[in-house]
Design a protein around this motif. Structure first.
Motif, short mmCIF file in Angstrom:
data_model
loop_
_atom_site.label_atom_id
_atom_site.label_comp_id
_atom_site.label_asym_id
_atom_site.label_seq_id
_atom_site.Cartn_x
_atom_site.Cartn_y
_atom_site.Cartn_z
N THR A 31 -7.99 -8.28 -2.46
CA THR A 31 -7.68 -6.90 -2.05
C THR A 31 -8.93 -6.28 -1.45
OG1 THR A 31 -6.12 -6.72 -3.87
CG2 THR A 31 -6.80 -4.68 -2.81
N ASP A 32 -8.79 -5.75 -0.26
CA ASP A 32 -9.94 -5.11 0.40
C ASP A 32 -9.91 -3.62 0.09
OD1 ASP A 32 -12.20 -4.84 2.01
OD2 ASP A 32 -10.98 -4.46 3.77
N THR A 33 -9.45 -2.83 1.01
CA THR A 33 -9.40 -1.39 0.81
C THR A 33 -8.25 -1.00 -0.11
OG1 THR A 33 -10.34 -1.00 3.00
CG2 THR A 33 -9.07 0.80 2.00
N MET A 34 -8.51 -0.06 -1.00
CA MET A 34 -7.47 0.59 -1.80
C MET A 34 -7.72 2.09 -1.75
SD MET A 34 -6.85 -1.80 -5.16
CE MET A 34 -5.19 -1.12 -5.44
N GLY A 35 -6.64 2.84 -1.79
CA GLY A 35 -6.86 4.28 -1.75
C GLY A 35 -5.59 5.08 -1.83
N ILE A 50 -10.40 6.75 -0.13
CA ILE A 50 -10.28 5.30 -0.14
C ILE A 50 -11.57 4.69 -0.67
CG2 ILE A 50 -8.57 5.06 1.69
CD1 ILE A 50 -10.87 4.48 3.61
N VAL A 51 -11.46 3.49 -1.21
CA VAL A 51 -12.62 2.71 -1.62
C VAL A 51 -12.53 1.38 -0.89
CG1 VAL A 51 -11.43 1.99 -3.74
CG2 VAL A 51 -13.89 1.73 -3.55
N ILE A 52 -13.58 1.04 -0.18
CA ILE A 52 -13.60 -0.11 0.71
C ILE A 52 -14.41 -1.23 0.08
CG2 ILE A 52 -14.22 -0.91 3.02
CD1 ILE A 52 -14.04 2.09 3.86
N SER A 53 -13.79 -2.39 -0.03
CA SER A 53 -14.47 -3.57 -0.59
C SER A 53 -15.05 -3.28 -1.96
CB SER A 53 -15.56 -4.09 0.36
OG SER A 53 -15.00 -4.47 1.59
N GLY A 54 -14.43 -2.38 -2.68
CA GLY A 54 -14.82 -2.10 -4.05
C GLY A 54 -16.04 -1.23 -4.23
N THR A 55 -16.67 -0.84 -3.13
CA THR A 55 -17.92 -0.10 -3.28
C THR A 55 -17.96 1.20 -2.47
OG1 THR A 55 -18.89 -1.48 -1.56
CG2 THR A 55 -19.26 -2.15 -3.85
N ASN A 76 -6.80 -4.98 -10.27
CA ASN A 76 -6.21 -4.58 -8.98
C ASN A 76 -5.61 -3.19 -9.08
OD1 ASN A 76 -6.77 -6.75 -7.20
ND2 ASN A 76 -5.20 -7.97 -8.22
N THR A 77 -6.36 -2.30 -9.67
CA THR A 77 -5.88 -0.93 -9.92
C THR A 77 -6.87 0.07 -9.34
OG1 THR A 77 -4.73 -1.62 -11.92
CG2 THR A 77 -5.23 0.73 -11.69
N ILE A 98 -4.93 -2.88 1.20
CA ILE A 98 -4.96 -3.94 2.21
C ILE A 98 -5.19 -5.24 1.46
CG2 ILE A 98 -6.07 -4.81 4.27
CD1 ILE A 98 -6.81 -1.99 5.01
N VAL A 99 -4.22 -6.13 1.57
CA VAL A 99 -4.17 -7.30 0.68
C VAL A 99 -3.98 -8.57 1.49
CG1 VAL A 99 -2.87 -8.40 -1.17
CG2 VAL A 99 -3.19 -5.92 -1.19
N ALA A 100 -4.66 -9.64 1.05
CA ALA A 100 -4.39 -10.98 1.53
C ALA A 100 -3.65 -11.73 0.42
CB ALA A 100 -5.68 -11.71 1.89
N THR A 101 -2.53 -12.34 0.77
CA THR A 101 -1.70 -12.97 -0.26
C THR A 101 -2.11 -14.40 -0.57
OG1 THR A 101 -0.11 -13.55 1.45
CG2 THR A 101 0.29 -11.51 0.21
#
Length: 121
Positions: A31-35, A50-55, A76-77, A98-101
């Motif tokens: 998982t890349d970006t989450m927000g 949003i938080v990008i690449s966890g940081t 993944n939360t 934004i997810v890669a499966t």
């Protein structure tokens, strides 16, 4: 497939606080970006945080200093702590990721179903 499930919305008085959560599940390799985005009645959907690449984090100017986004990569939360809420924060809040499966798959965006936040006295 990937599912994003939000929780934590509701009715709160002006000046109050809420904490939103969004858990991603399913076929997730990375998982890349989450927000979070939000959409008020009659308005376009807009970025909240949003938080990008966890940081790296990015916030809408209207919520800076009041909202805090955080992420638990192991689960993944993503969370959104909302303080000093105002009536203009009233909207449906949507989780975004934004997810890669798989290891070889490209990243794709996914949306949650939305959770209502209402700020009113």
């Amino acid at each position: 497939q990937v599912q994003l499930v939000e929780s934590g919305g509701g009715l709160v008085q002006p000046g109050g606080s809420l904490r939103l959560s969004c858990a991603a599940s399913g076929s997730i390799f990375s998982t890349d970006t989450m927000g979070w985005y939000r959409q008020a009645p009659g308005k376009q959907r807009e970025l909240v945080a949003i938080v990008i690449s966890g940081t790296r984090t990015n916030y809408a100017d209207s919520v800076k200093g009041r909202f805090t986004i955080s992420r638990d990569n192991a689960k993944n939360t993503v969370y959104l702590q909302m303080n000093s809420l105002k009536p203009e924060d009233t909207a449906v809040y949507y989780c975004y990721a934004i997810v890669a499966t798989t290891r070889w798959a490209s990243f794709h965006p996914y949306w949650g179903q939305g959770t209502q936040v209402t700020v009113s006295s």
